[in-house]
Structures are given as structure tokens and as C-alpha cells.
Write a protein that holds these residues in place. Structure first.
Motif, PDB file in Angstrom:
ATOM      1  N   PHE A  37       0.853  -1.201   0.000  1.00  9.83           N
ATOM      2  CA  PHE A  37       0.000   0.000   0.000  1.00  9.83           C
ATOM      3  C   PHE A  37       0.891   1.254   0.000  1.00  9.83           C
ATOM      4  O   PHE A  37       0.772   2.152  -0.844  1.00  9.83           O
ATOM      5  N   VAL A  53      -6.938   7.505  -3.920  1.00  7.73           N
ATOM      6  CA  VAL A  53      -7.063   6.394  -2.965  1.00  7.73           C
ATOM      7  C   VAL A  53      -8.534   6.341  -2.572  1.00  7.73           C
ATOM      8  O   VAL A  53      -9.081   7.334  -2.087  1.00  7.73           O
ATOM      9  N   GLY A  57     -16.151   3.963  -2.300  1.00 11.00           N
ATOM     10  CA  GLY A  57     -16.670   4.826  -3.366  1.00 11.00           C
ATOM     11  C   GLY A  57     -18.046   5.388  -3.043  1.00 11.00           C
ATOM     12  O   GLY A  57     -18.848   5.644  -3.936  1.00 11.00           O
ATOM     13  N   ILE A 127     -23.598   2.573   7.550  1.00  8.81           N
ATOM     14  CA  ILE A 127     -22.960   3.602   6.719  1.00  8.81           C
ATOM     15  C   ILE A 127     -22.016   2.891   5.746  1.00  8.81           C
ATOM     16  O   ILE A 127     -21.172   2.098   6.164  1.00  8.81           O
ATOM     17  N   GLY A 132     -11.003   3.294   6.710  1.00  7.25           N
ATOM     18  CA  GLY A 132     -10.029   4.331   6.356  1.00  7.25           C
ATOM     19  C   GLY A 132     -10.698   5.662   6.072  1.00  7.25           C
ATOM     20  O   GLY A 132     -10.275   6.715   6.560  1.00  7.25           O
ATOM     21  N   VAL A 136     -11.721  10.316   7.502  1.00  9.18           N
ATOM     22  CA  VAL A 136     -11.457  11.442   6.585  1.00  9.18           C
ATOM     23  C   VAL A 136     -12.576  12.469   6.731  1.00  9.18           C
ATOM     24  O   VAL A 136     -12.343  13.656   6.870  1.00  9.18           O
ATOM     25  N   PRO A 200      -6.177  12.681   0.192  1.00  8.25           N
ATOM     26  CA  PRO A 200      -5.529  13.545   1.183  1.00  8.25           C
ATOM     27  C   PRO A 200      -4.002  13.459   1.123  1.00  8.25           C
ATOM     28  O   PRO A 200      -3.456  12.525   0.530  1.00  8.25           O
ATOM     29  N   ILE A 203      -2.395   9.409   3.981  1.00  5.56           N
ATOM     30  CA  ILE A 203      -3.145   8.201   3.614  1.00  5.56           C
ATOM     31  C   ILE A 203      -3.341   7.351   4.867  1.00  5.56           C
ATOM     32  O   ILE A 203      -2.380   7.041   5.585  1.00  5.56           O
ATOM     33  N   MET A 254     -31.426   4.859   2.815  1.00  9.25           N
ATOM     34  CA  MET A 254     -30.063   5.354   3.067  1.00  9.25           C
ATOM     35  C   MET A 254     -29.101   4.217   3.421  1.00  9.25           C
ATOM     36  O   MET A 254     -28.330   4.281   4.381  1.00  9.25           O
ATOM     37  N   GLU A 256     -26.628   1.169   1.134  1.00  8.95           N
ATOM     38  CA  GLU A 256     -26.171   0.931  -0.242  1.00  8.95           C
ATOM     39  C   GLU A 256     -26.882  -0.293  -0.819  1.00  8.95           C
ATOM     40  O   GLU A 256     -27.439  -1.107  -0.076  1.00  8.95           O
ATOM     41  N   SER A 307     -26.757   6.300  -4.520  1.00  9.87           N
ATOM     42  CA  SER A 307     -26.499   7.713  -4.206  1.00  9.87           C
ATOM     43  C   SER A 307     -25.112   7.853  -3.588  1.00  9.87           C
ATOM     44  O   SER A 307     -24.375   6.880  -3.473  1.00  9.87           O
TER      45      SER A 307
HETATM   46  C1  LIG Z   1     -26.531   5.353   1.153  1.00 11.59           C
HETATM   47  C2  LIG Z   1     -25.469   6.169   1.841  1.00 11.59           C
HETATM   48  C3  LIG Z   1     -25.651   6.575   3.143  1.00 11.59           C
HETATM   49  C4  LIG Z   1     -24.674   7.330   3.810  1.00 11.59           C
HETATM   50  N1  LIG Z   1     -24.893   7.721   5.090  1.00 11.59           N
HETATM   51  C5  LIG Z   1     -23.946   8.432   5.746  1.00 11.59           C
HETATM   52  C6  LIG Z   1     -24.160   8.836   7.111  1.00 11.59           C
HETATM   53  O1  LIG Z   1     -25.175   8.534   7.734  1.00 11.59           O
HETATM   54  N2  LIG Z   1     -23.184   9.567   7.708  1.00 11.59           N
HETATM   55  C7  LIG Z   1     -22.022   9.902   7.075  1.00 11.59           C
HETATM   56  O2  LIG Z   1     -21.185  10.552   7.695  1.00 11.59           O
HETATM   57  N3  LIG Z   1     -21.803   9.529   5.792  1.00 11.59           N
HETATM   58  C8  LIG Z   1     -22.725   8.818   5.115  1.00 11.59           C
HETATM   59  N4  LIG Z   1     -22.518   8.453   3.808  1.00 11.59           N
HETATM   60  C9  LIG Z   1     -21.287   8.892   3.118  1.00 11.59           C
HETATM   61  C10 LIG Z   1     -20.164   7.824   3.074  1.00 11.59           C
HETATM   62  O3  LIG Z   1     -20.668   6.542   3.278  1.00 11.59           O
HETATM   63  C11 LIG Z   1     -19.055   8.095   4.084  1.00 11.59           C
HETATM   64  O4  LIG Z   1     -18.497   9.354   3.855  1.00 11.59           O
HETATM   65  C12 LIG Z   1     -17.934   7.045   4.036  1.00 11.59           C
HETATM   66  O5  LIG Z   1     -17.053   7.218   5.109  1.00 11.59           O
HETATM   67  C13 LIG Z   1     -17.138   7.074   2.730  1.00 11.59           C
HETATM   68  O6  LIG Z   1     -16.318   5.934   2.723  1.00 11.59           O
HETATM   69  P1  LIG Z   1     -15.726   5.334   1.403  1.00 11.59           P
HETATM   70  O7  LIG Z   1     -14.772   4.265   1.811  1.00 11.59           O
HETATM   71  O8  LIG Z   1     -16.798   4.938   0.492  1.00 11.59           O
HETATM   72  O9  LIG Z   1     -14.917   6.586   0.836  1.00 11.59           O
HETATM   73  P2  LIG Z   1     -14.684   6.978  -0.689  1.00 11.59           P
HETATM   74  O10 LIG Z   1     -15.935   7.523  -1.244  1.00 11.59           O
HETATM   75  O11 LIG Z   1     -14.058   5.839  -1.408  1.00 11.59           O
HETATM   76  O12 LIG Z   1     -13.622   8.161  -0.520  1.00 11.59           O
HETATM   77  C14 LIG Z   1     -13.986   9.376   0.097  1.00 11.59           C
HETATM   78  C15 LIG Z   1     -12.729  10.213   0.371  1.00 11.59           C
HETATM   79  O13 LIG Z   1     -11.935   9.549   1.344  1.00 11.59           O
HETATM   80  C16 LIG Z   1     -10.617   9.357   0.828  1.00 11.59           C
HETATM   81  N5  LIG Z   1     -10.105   8.076   1.291  1.00 11.59           N
HETATM   82  C17 LIG Z   1     -10.664   6.836   1.151  1.00 11.59           C
HETATM   83  N6  LIG Z   1      -9.866   5.918   1.723  1.00 11.59           N
HETATM   84  C18 LIG Z   1      -8.785   6.574   2.215  1.00 11.59           C
HETATM   85  C19 LIG Z   1      -7.595   6.173   2.915  1.00 11.59           C
HETATM   86  N7  LIG Z   1      -7.339   4.918   3.221  1.00 11.59           N
HETATM   87  N8  LIG Z   1      -6.709   7.152   3.246  1.00 11.59           N
HETATM   88  C20 LIG Z   1      -6.942   8.437   2.951  1.00 11.59           C
HETATM   89  N9  LIG Z   1      -8.042   8.875   2.290  1.00 11.59           N
HETATM   90  C21 LIG Z   1      -8.942   7.945   1.932  1.00 11.59           C
HETATM   91  C22 LIG Z   1     -10.755   9.382  -0.684  1.00 11.59           C
HETATM   92  O14 LIG Z   1      -9.534   9.765  -1.277  1.00 11.59           O
HETATM   93  C23 LIG Z   1     -11.856  10.392  -0.886  1.00 11.59           C
HETATM   94  O15 LIG Z   1     -11.307  11.682  -0.900  1.00 11.59           O
HETATM   95  C24 LIG Z   1     -23.485   7.698   3.129  1.00 11.59           C
HETATM   96  C25 LIG Z   1     -23.310   7.289   1.784  1.00 11.59           C
HETATM   97  C26 LIG Z   1     -24.281   6.527   1.158  1.00 11.59           C
HETATM   98  C27 LIG Z   1     -24.068   6.078  -0.261  1.00 11.59           C
END
Ligand SMILES: Cc1cc2nc3c(=O)[nH]c(=O)nc-3n(C[C@H](O)[C@H](O)[C@H](O)COP(=O)(O)OP(=O)(O)OC[C@H]3O[C@@H](n4cnc5c(N)ncnc54)[C@H](O)[C@@H]3O)c2cc1C
Length: 419
Positions: A37, A53, A57, A127, A132, A136, A200, A203, A254, A256, A307
Motif C-alpha cells: 500500500f 485512494v 466509493g 454507513i 479508512g 477522513v 488527502p 493516507i 439510506m 447501499e 447515491s
Molecule cells: C446510502 C449512503 C448513506 C450514507 N450515510 C452516511 C451517514 O449517515 N453519515 C455519514 O457521515 N456519511 C454517510 N454516507 C457517506 C459515506 O458513506 C461516508 O463518507 C464514508 O465514510 C465514505 O467511505 P468510502 O470508503 O466509500 O470513501 P470513498 O468515497 O471511497 O472516498 C472518500 C474520500 O476519502 C478518501 N479516502 C478513502 N480511503 C482513504 C484512505 N485509506 N486514506 C486516505 N483517504 C482515503 C478518498 O480519497 C476520498 O477523498 C453515506 C453514503 C451513502 C451512499
């Protein structure tokens, strides 16, 4: 040069994101060890390759154009107890310290904690995304924020090319933000990015949590308390809190879409999603594997689940602006940047009262629309591209601004596009 794992056929961002939009990716890499990594990130930086990174998603909106860079997704899934002995400073209860790889799916971690009687993250059930990314943007829901359970975070600093650890104070957690998220942007302006964007500067390699060893916890939000028929501040079984939160989320759409994990690129990134959906749709809390397999097919694809979650953040406004809002607009005490007293209002309320009802589309045949169950979720109704989502977002943002003079700020990270 390290032997960095790679894949031949590259996915698109549409394959890797919950909203299912985004262009093709030049290079997708899934490191399987901590060393891989770090080396992958270090090499990409050395070669000045555009680096994204990602985790699940679920908080990114990516352009339809091809992404001419590298996308890295941590494929490690370990959860390790590092200290099971310490006393909780604030009570007679014991605490437990757990180290979790950045690549662990967030809800797998919550499920593990609830199952083992570790309290502190149960209200964050369902959520999407990874551990990771949880730090953020400081995920939060139903009265809990991840910030209150984090002990420290292990990071790779891309500027100094070295490992570092940040404790909670250094992480500067705030409402849907942290120093990690801020390191992608210049002085808080989301349109002005730094050289690290769209990732960021720091990482996340692992998050170390400190949780309470208890099968109960306090219910901290009215909506959850109502579902459990208790008062706010009362304690309840964390198993029941998790189930209630998941049920509320299901009703609002809300969560996935569990079917996204049938996609080749998502397989194996989460453990229990099929079981969770089957159990919540029946009365059984301990469904057999064969029943899960048999019943999963009956769970329909629900487009409300395609979404990025909440598309806009709840605005924090001055007390003067708050006074111009009509009666009935939600208002909570909050702090403005710079420390001034402010008011947090509800983006969902503003959208709804500006005339954009659940299910709103810019035209009948539009492929993007508001969720039919939640006005804060902009959804891909089938066949939408990033530009369709953006068009909808612009119309809604302009409508809210015209009606209330408040400019909504998007919550997801926008890659290759602006609103
Ligand atoms: C249906 C649904 C419901 C949701 N409900 C909530 C809720 O109730 N509360 C809430 O707060 N959020 C919610 N979210 C938003 C989301 O789920 C969160 O923000 C979640 O933490 C994103 O995680 P991810 O791994 O998908 O990040 P990603 O979308 O893959 O990435 C988001 C950001 O984080 C960075 N990132 C990812 N991994 C790393 C790593 N290892 N190191 C450094 N940076 C990194 C990426 O570069 C990017 O900038 C929801 C989303 C959906 C689709």
C-alpha cells in the motif's frame, strides 16, 4: 522497484461507486499488504501520477471522462485487538483497543463490535464505505460520530514520505471534516485543491479505536429513541440499537445496494451484507447460510440506494441569517468557522421547502432524481451519468439559494467536476 499488484482489465468509477457513475480508470491497484500500500502510493507520487485512494466509493462523485491516473483501494481486512485490559477513565467499565485496517468495510467493523459487546459505534451501523475513509470525513449518524471512538490513526504522509500517527486532537475532527479531508483543499475552499487531490496528503493505513466493553449504550438521538420507544439519554442494548438504525436507514433508502457486490470489482470487499439484508427483511436474527443464499435473490434492486448518501451538508449559518428562515425550519446551536456562534439548519428541510419534493427530476425522462424517500439523496435512477447528477444538483442548489439565500455545499468529494 517494488512488485506492485495490478489488474489487466480496468474498472470504471461507475463500477466502484455507490452512485454508479464515472469514467474509465487508467490503472486500478489493490495492495494486499501494508508495505505494498505504502509503496504504491510512494511510487505514484514519485512519478507524479494522479492518485485517487478510494474505499467503498460512497462519498465521491467522479467525472464521466476517463481518469488518466491510478486508483488505489486497500484490500486488507484485518481487525486486531491490541489491548483488552484497560479501565475506562470515565466509568467502572473496561475499555478495549482495536486496530483496524483502512480497507475493512465500515459496517463489517460495526457488526464485529456489536457482536462482541464493544459499545461506541453501533449508531453508525449501515454507513457504506471503509474504516479508512470514516476518519477522513468524520462520519456521523443518529447521535454518534466516529471521532468519539478513535484513539489514533496510523498514516503515510505523502509530503514527508514517512509514517506518522495522529491522535484525536491532531486530527481536528469537525462536522464531516478532519485535517485529513482539509489536506485536499486550500484554506477550506472546496473548489481550490492542493497537489494531493483527489486524495488527502495523509493516507490512512489503520485506525485504532477505543471502545467500551458493554452490551449497552446511551441512545443519543430523538428519532432513534422513538424507534426504540425509550427517551433520549436512556441506555439500550447495542444489538437492538444496531437493528433499529438499520431499519430506519432501510426505510429512508439510506443504505447501499447490496447487489453492487455482485459486480466483479466489488466482490469480497464486504463480508455480511447479504445476511444483513435478508435478516432485516424477515424476523429471523440468526438466519442459516442456505436461507441467506436462497432469499437474497428476492431482495430487489432499489434505485433510491444509488447515491452518495447526503449530497449536501447541513449549512451552518449566522444567527442573523437564521432569523430570516421561516418558523419550522430546524435550528440547532453550532459554531461557525472562526469560532463565532452560529446555527445549523437542515439541508433536507431547505430542499423540500424550496419546492423540491422527494422523487423530483428536472424532466420526466431524466435519469437522475431525488430519492423518492429522502430529499437529501441525489440518485441514479438507471443510466445516469455524472453530468446528469450535476445538472440536478445545480437546479436544487440554485432553487434553495433563490428561496432562502443559502448556498448549499456538497458533501462528496468531486473528482474532475465542479458543481
Ligand atoms: C446510502 C449512503 C448513506 C450514507 N450515510 C452516511 C451517514 O449517515 N453519515 C455519514 O457521515 N456519511 C454517510 N454516507 C457517506 C459515506 O458513506 C461516508 O463518507 C464514508 O465514510 C465514505 O467511505 P468510502 O470508503 O466509500 O470513501 P470513498 O468515497 O471511497 O472516498 C472518500 C474520500 O476519502 C478518501 N479516502 C478513502 N480511503 C482513504 C484512505 N485509506 N486514506 C486516505 N483517504 C482515503 C478518498 O480519497 C476520498 O477523498 C453515506 C453514503 C451513502 C451512499
Amino acid at each position: 522497484m517494488a512488485n506492485i499488484p495490478d489488474v489487466q482489465n480496468q474498472p470504471s468509477f461507475a463500477d466502484l461507486t455507490t452512485i454508479g457513475v464515472g469514467g474509465r480508470i487508467a490503472r486500478f491497484v489493490e495492495p494486499r499488504t501494508r508495505e505494498e500500500f505504502i509503496e504504491t502510493v510512494r511510487q505514484a507520487d514519485e512519478e507524479k501520477t494522479l492518485l485517487s485512494v478510494i474505499g467503498g466509493g460512497s462519498n465521491i462523485l467522479v467525472s464521466d471522462d476517463d481518469f488518466d491516473g491510478m486508483v488505489v483501494r486497500d484490500a486488507r481486512h484485518s481487525i486486531t485487538v491490541v489491548d483488552d485490559e484497560s479501565n475506562d477513565e470515565n466509568s467502572l467499565l473496561k475499555s478495549i483497543t482495536i486496530r483496524v485496517d483502512a480497507g475493512v468495510h465500515w459496517d463489517d467493523f460495526v457488526s464485529y463490535c456489536v457482536h462482541n459487546g464493544f459499545a461506541g459505534v453501533e449508531a453508525l451501523s449501515g454507513i457504506p464505505g471503509t474504516v479508512g475513509a470514516s476518519v477522513v470525513q468524520n462520519i456521523g449518524a443518529y447521535g454518534q460520530e466516529v471521532a468519539s471512538s478513535v484513539s489514533y490513526v496510523e498514516l503515510w504522509d505523502r509530503e514527508k514520505n514517512e509514517l506518522c500517527t495522529f491522535d484525536v486532537d491532531t486530527l481536528e475532527f469537525g462536522y464531516r471534516t478532519s485535517i485529513l479531508k482539509q489536506s485536499m483543499y486550500q484554506s477550506g475552499a472546496h473548489s481550490a485543491t492542493t497537489k494531493y487531490f483527489p486524495s488527502p496528503r495523509y493516507i490512512v493505513l489503520a485506525v485504532v479505536f477505543k471502545l467500551t466493553k458493554s452490551h449497552t449504550n446511551t441512545v443519543q438521538m430523538g428519532q432513534l429513541a422513538k424507534a426504540l420507544t425509550v427517551g433520549v439519554g436512556q441506555t439500550f442494548n447495542i444489538d437492538d440499537i444496531r437493528r433499529a438504525v438499520l431499519m430506519i436507514r432501510m426505510r429512508k433508502g439510506m443504505v447501499e445496494d447490496p447487489h453492487r457486490y455482485e459486480n466483479t470489482w466489488m466482490k469480497g470487499t464486504i463480508q455480511d451484507i447479504q445476511r444483513t439484508f435478508v435478516e432485516l427483511s424477515g424476523d429471523d436474527a440468526n438466519t442459516s447460510d442456505s436461507k441467506v443464499a436462497a432469499n437474497f435473490g428476492t431482495i430487489k434492486v432499489d434505485r433510491n440506494r444509488w447515491s452518495c448518501g447526503s449530497f449536501f451538508m447541513n449549512p451552518i449559518i449566522s444567527t442573523e441569517v437564521a432569523q430570516t428562515l421561516p418558523d419550522g425550519a430546524p435550528q440547532f446551536d453550532a459554531t461557525l468557522p472562526g469560532g463565532r456562534e452560529g446555527i445549523k439548519t437542515s439541508a433536507a428541510w431547505l430542499i423540500d421547502h424550496a419546492g423540491f419534493k422527494a422523487g423530483f427530476k428536472v424532466s420526466d425522462d431524466a435519469t437522475a432524481g431525488l430519492s423518492t424517500r429522502h430529499t437529501l439523496a441525489l440518485t441514479n435512477r438507471g443510466g445516469a451519468h455524472c453530468n446528469d447528477i450535476l445538472e440536478l444538483a445545480r437546479v436544487i442548489r440554485a432553487g434553495v439559494r433563490d428561496t432562502y439565500g443559502i448556498t448549499l455545499v456538497p458533501e462528496p468529494v468531486f473528482i474532475g467536476v465542479e458543481i
